[in-house]
Structures are given as C-alpha cells and as structure tokens.
Design a protein around this motif. Structure first.
Motif, PDB file in Angstrom:
ATOM      1  N   LEU A 227       0.825  -1.200   0.000  1.00 45.60           N
ATOM      2  CA  LEU A 227       0.000   0.000   0.000  1.00 45.60           C
ATOM      3  C   LEU A 227       0.865   1.257   0.000  1.00 45.60           C
ATOM      4  CD1 LEU A 227      -2.660  -0.989   2.680  1.00 45.60           C
ATOM      5  CD2 LEU A 227      -3.067  -0.678   0.247  1.00 45.60           C
ATOM      6  N   GLY A 228       2.010   1.199   0.594  1.00 48.19           N
ATOM      7  CA  GLY A 228       2.873   2.370   0.673  1.00 48.19           C
ATOM      8  C   GLY A 228       3.950   2.141   1.731  1.00 48.19           C
ATOM      9  N   THR A 229       4.762   3.115   1.935  1.00 48.31           N
ATOM     10  CA  THR A 229       5.891   2.937   2.849  1.00 48.31           C
ATOM     11  C   THR A 229       5.495   3.084   4.309  1.00 48.31           C
ATOM     12  OG1 THR A 229       6.417   5.284   2.631  1.00 48.31           O
ATOM     13  CG2 THR A 229       7.522   3.764   1.130  1.00 48.31           C
ATOM     14  N   THR A 230       4.334   3.677   4.593  1.00 50.50           N
ATOM     15  CA  THR A 230       3.970   3.943   5.985  1.00 50.50           C
ATOM     16  C   THR A 230       2.890   3.014   6.514  1.00 50.50           C
ATOM     17  OG1 THR A 230       2.330   5.594   5.291  1.00 50.50           O
ATOM     18  CG2 THR A 230       4.566   6.367   5.733  1.00 50.50           C
ATOM     19  N   THR A 231       2.353   2.127   5.669  1.00 48.31           N
ATOM     20  CA  THR A 231       1.304   1.211   6.115  1.00 48.31           C
ATOM     21  C   THR A 231       1.668  -0.197   5.695  1.00 48.31           C
ATOM     22  OG1 THR A 231       0.064   1.607   4.075  1.00 48.31           O
ATOM     23  CG2 THR A 231      -0.559   2.905   5.991  1.00 48.31           C
ATOM     24  N   PRO A 232       1.218  -1.209   6.433  1.00 48.02           N
ATOM     25  CA  PRO A 232       1.535  -2.585   6.078  1.00 48.02           C
ATOM     26  C   PRO A 232       0.849  -2.996   4.794  1.00 48.02           C
ATOM     27  CG  PRO A 232      -0.064  -2.508   7.869  1.00 48.02           C
ATOM     28  CD  PRO A 232       0.405  -1.100   7.649  1.00 48.02           C
ATOM     29  N   THR A 233       1.438  -3.978   4.133  1.00 43.72           N
ATOM     30  CA  THR A 233       0.861  -4.458   2.883  1.00 43.72           C
ATOM     31  C   THR A 233      -0.522  -5.058   3.099  1.00 43.72           C
ATOM     32  OG1 THR A 233       3.033  -4.913   1.942  1.00 43.72           O
ATOM     33  CG2 THR A 233       1.174  -6.093   0.993  1.00 43.72           C
ATOM     34  N   ALA A 234      -0.685  -5.854   4.159  1.00 40.33           N
ATOM     35  CA  ALA A 234      -1.931  -6.576   4.379  1.00 40.33           C
ATOM     36  C   ALA A 234      -2.999  -5.645   4.942  1.00 40.33           C
ATOM     37  CB  ALA A 234      -1.686  -7.745   5.328  1.00 40.33           C
ATOM     38  N   ARG A 235      -4.088  -5.508   4.196  1.00 40.85           N
ATOM     39  CA  ARG A 235      -5.147  -4.597   4.620  1.00 40.85           C
ATOM     40  C   ARG A 235      -5.843  -5.067   5.891  1.00 40.85           C
ATOM     41  NH1 ARG A 235      -7.391  -4.538  -1.420  1.00 40.85           N
ATOM     42  NH2 ARG A 235      -6.547  -6.645  -1.154  1.00 40.85           N
ATOM     43  N   HIS A 236      -5.875  -6.378   6.108  1.00 34.63           N
ATOM     44  CA  HIS A 236      -6.550  -6.866   7.318  1.00 34.63           C
ATOM     45  C   HIS A 236      -5.761  -6.539   8.587  1.00 34.63           C
ATOM     46  CE1 HIS A 236      -3.725 -10.109   6.378  1.00 34.63           C
ATOM     47  NE2 HIS A 236      -3.906 -10.594   7.596  1.00 34.63           N
ATOM     48  N   LEU A 237      -4.529  -6.044   8.436  1.00 34.29           N
ATOM     49  CA  LEU A 237      -3.722  -5.653   9.585  1.00 34.29           C
ATOM     50  C   LEU A 237      -3.776  -4.153   9.857  1.00 34.29           C
ATOM     51  CD1 LEU A 237      -0.557  -7.880   9.042  1.00 34.29           C
ATOM     52  CD2 LEU A 237      -2.579  -8.340  10.457  1.00 34.29           C
ATOM     53  N   LEU A 238      -4.466  -3.409   9.009  1.00 36.46           N
ATOM     54  CA  LEU A 238      -4.624  -1.975   9.240  1.00 36.46           C
ATOM     55  C   LEU A 238      -5.499  -1.739  10.470  1.00 36.46           C
ATOM     56  CD1 LEU A 238      -5.372  -0.783   5.577  1.00 36.46           C
ATOM     57  CD2 LEU A 238      -3.215  -0.532   6.817  1.00 36.46           C
ATOM     58  N   THR A 239      -5.329  -0.606  11.104  1.00 40.56           N
ATOM     59  CA  THR A 239      -6.243  -0.226  12.181  1.00 40.56           C
ATOM     60  C   THR A 239      -7.613   0.055  11.574  1.00 40.56           C
ATOM     61  OG1 THR A 239      -5.812   2.150  11.986  1.00 40.56           O
ATOM     62  CG2 THR A 239      -4.328   0.853  13.410  1.00 40.56           C
ATOM     63  N   ASP A 240      -8.642   0.110  12.410  1.00 38.34           N
ATOM     64  CA  ASP A 240      -9.978   0.414  11.904  1.00 38.34           C
ATOM     65  C   ASP A 240      -9.991   1.745  11.158  1.00 38.34           C
ATOM     66  OD1 ASP A 240     -11.277  -1.863  12.617  1.00 38.34           O
ATOM     67  OD2 ASP A 240     -12.488  -0.967  14.213  1.00 38.34           O
ATOM     68  N   GLY A 241      -9.333   2.741  11.720  1.00 35.71           N
ATOM     69  CA  GLY A 241      -9.309   4.046  11.075  1.00 35.71           C
ATOM     70  C   GLY A 241      -8.619   4.002   9.729  1.00 35.71           C
ATOM     71  N   GLU A 242      -7.487   3.311   9.646  1.00 38.00           N
ATOM     72  CA  GLU A 242      -6.754   3.198   8.384  1.00 38.00           C
ATOM     73  C   GLU A 242      -7.554   2.425   7.344  1.00 38.00           C
ATOM     74  OE1 GLU A 242      -2.115   3.161   9.985  1.00 38.00           O
ATOM     75  OE2 GLU A 242      -3.286   1.305   9.928  1.00 38.00           O
ATOM     76  N   LEU A 243      -8.208   1.363   7.792  1.00 39.80           N
ATOM     77  CA  LEU A 243      -8.973   0.548   6.848  1.00 39.80           C
ATOM     78  C   LEU A 243     -10.170   1.325   6.320  1.00 39.80           C
ATOM     79  CD1 LEU A 243      -9.429  -2.099   5.397  1.00 39.80           C
ATOM     80  CD2 LEU A 243     -10.555  -2.994   7.463  1.00 39.80           C
ATOM     81  N   ARG A 244     -10.836   2.049   7.166  1.00 35.65           N
ATOM     82  CA  ARG A 244     -11.987   2.853   6.727  1.00 35.65           C
ATOM     83  C   ARG A 244     -11.551   3.929   5.745  1.00 35.65           C
ATOM     84  NH1 ARG A 244     -15.046   3.438  12.552  1.00 35.65           N
ATOM     85  NH2 ARG A 244     -16.691   4.570  11.475  1.00 35.65           N
ATOM     86  N   GLU A 245     -10.409   4.556   6.004  1.00 36.95           N
ATOM     87  CA  GLU A 245      -9.918   5.582   5.090  1.00 36.95           C
ATOM     88  C   GLU A 245      -9.499   4.974   3.752  1.00 36.95           C
ATOM     89  OE1 GLU A 245      -9.990   8.921   5.180  1.00 36.95           O
ATOM     90  OE2 GLU A 245     -11.262   8.470   6.911  1.00 36.95           O
ATOM     91  N   TRP A 246      -8.882   3.786   3.804  1.00 43.13           N
ATOM     92  CA  TRP A 246      -8.490   3.136   2.550  1.00 43.13           C
ATOM     93  C   TRP A 246      -9.728   2.787   1.728  1.00 43.13           C
ATOM     94  CZ3 TRP A 246      -9.269  -1.453  -0.033  1.00 43.13           C
ATOM     95  CH2 TRP A 246      -8.397  -1.680  -1.113  1.00 43.13           C
ATOM     96  N   LEU A 247     -10.748   2.245   2.355  1.00 43.19           N
ATOM     97  CA  LEU A 247     -11.982   1.916   1.649  1.00 43.19           C
ATOM     98  C   LEU A 247     -12.628   3.167   1.072  1.00 43.19           C
ATOM     99  CD1 LEU A 247     -13.449  -0.702   4.141  1.00 43.19           C
ATOM    100  CD2 LEU A 247     -12.760  -1.161   1.784  1.00 43.19           C
TER     101      LEU A 247
END
Length: 272
Positions: A139-159
C-alpha cells in the motif's frame, strides 16, 4: 379477437449460496457472478436483465452475508473455493461461465483450477475484473501491505479512497462494527493468497476487465492474465476506478455476452 394471457413471471430461486432472480427452464447457459471483498450478491442487483433471455444468471454469496449471514466467515481461499465447489455441483449440469469482481475474480479462477484438477465440467469462459494475477503490491511505505492488519481508522480511510463502500458503513461506528469484520476477513483471504507457481494455463478462455483509473489494480496487472490461460480473449477497459462496473453495467454485460459467444464458438470449431 382473443388476447393471449401473459405468462406469469417466475419467482426468484434461492438455494444455499446461489440466488437465481430469473429462473430459465432449459437455459442455454448459466452465468455465475462472484462478488468483491466485503460485499455480497447485491453488487449485481438487476444484472439478469442485461443478458440473453435464454441465459440463467446466478448470483453467489460467500458465507457471512445475504442468506448466509448466520454462517461463519471463511478467510482462506482454499476453504472458500471448496465451499463454492460443493455449492455449485448441482448447478453445473449445463454449460456455464464465471465472472468475478476483485476478490470474486480470485475465487472464480481458483475454482476453475479446482474443477479441472477434479476432472469436473469446466466453465466455457472466465471473466476476471479488477484483480491481478499476483499478490497485491504494498500500500505504501507507511502502512503494512496486508489490509486486514490496518487499524480500523486506516482501513476505513483506505476503503473511502477506493470507493464502492457506502458512507453509511464507513461513517457510522455501529454499522462499521457489523461490517468491519467482514472486510477484514475478506482482505485476509485476498492478501494472503499466493498463486501456485507451477499452475498450468487454464484451458478455459479468459477475459480481463478493469477501470482505467483503478488505484488498486492497473492495466499491466490485468493484462498479465494472458499468462494464466491457453486462450486470452483480451483486456476490456472502462472509465472509472475499482468499482467502474457500477457505472457501466450494460456495456460490461455486452462484452461478457460477446466473449462467451466467442469462447463457445471456438469450442464447437475444435470439435469438428
């Protein structure tokens, strides 16, 4: 002059994972539609009206949604493919085709491989939409590749950045608590999928579909499906992002219809 009474419309048929909104006795073909991560068969609502009258269009639901909302979610591609292989067994006695969007493409591809390995009937055509043939890049240099490992806030923003998810789901905490685990589950399936390195090219013809502004899957990754089949029928690009098909239902359906016809025509020629 006597007017002939109109035939009553047939009632939708549902059985397990399959929803058939317009049953067609003696259908010339069944088209199975596989949904995206975090989604359901509602992605394809009303699509049955866009295809030939002698086609039977069937929507599929993975466990945990739709009529299967009480069924535990499946976060393994192998297990989900095995689930659909069982569910579709009674439905493949006539010619059939697969079309999947995003996660649905991955599932439809792996299901085709499984049917081939088991010596079962194969789809006459496979359509893959908004999905690459290799694991998704970072996804980028500051977030993990696996979306299921994102925080709720990060996942909502990505969606939110990708589109396709209603604001009501992303903005309301109570609604997110219901749908969030489904997104996280499905992304775990997609992001941990690893294609078999020694998988032979499919005998089933394949067409790829995508949006020209898709931030998730670009043209190059879509075109790479040519290496997964003995007969690649081409890349079909449309205006839009990851959920381009929401705005191009009719032209996408026409491309699907034409591709299935081409695949079946070639199959008949090989039998002569």
């Amino acid at each position: 002059m006597t007017r002939t009474a109109a035939r009553p419309a047939r009632r939708p048929l549902t059985h397990g994972a399959v929803t058939c909104p317009r049953p067609v006795p003696g259908a010339a073909l069944r088209l199975f539609l596989f949904h995206h991560a975090g989604g359901s068969h509602l992605l394809y609502r009303d699509w049955e009206h866009e295809f030939p009258a002698d086609w039977e269009v069937c929507f599929l639901d993975a466990p945990g949604r739709g009529r299967l909302s009480d069924t535990p979610l499946i976060d393994s591609s192998d297990e989900l493919v095995a689930f659909f292989a069982r569910e579709l067994q009674p439905w493949t006695e006539r010619p059939f085709a697969f079309f999947g969007h995003s996660m649905g493409s991955l599932v439809a591809y792996e299901l085709t491989r499984r049917l081939a390995a088991e010596g079962r009937s194969l789809p006459v055509w496979l359509g893959v939409s908004a999905c690459g043939t290799s694991p998704r890049p970072a996804l980028g240099t500051t977030t993990p590749t696996a979306r299921h490992l994102l925080t709720d806030g990060e996942l909502r923003e990505w969606l939110r950045s990708v589109g396709g998810t209603p604001d009501a789901v992303l903005n309301d905490d109570a609604t997110w608590r219901h749908f969030g685990p489904m997104f996280r589950n499905d992304f775990a399936l997609v992001d941990t999928w690893r294609p078999a390195a020694d998988a032979p090219p499919l005998r089933t013809p394949v067409s790829a579909f995508g949006g020209d502004a898709d931030p998730v899957v670009g043209r190059e990754r879509l075109a790479a499906w040519a290496g997964r089949t003995q007969r690649f029928l081409g890349l079909n690009m449309f205006d839009g992002g990851h959920f381009y098909l929401a705005h191009h239902r009719r032209p996408v359906a026409r491309r699907i219809t034409a591709a299935v016809a081409a695949a079946r025509r070639t199959a008949r020629e090989h039998l002569v």
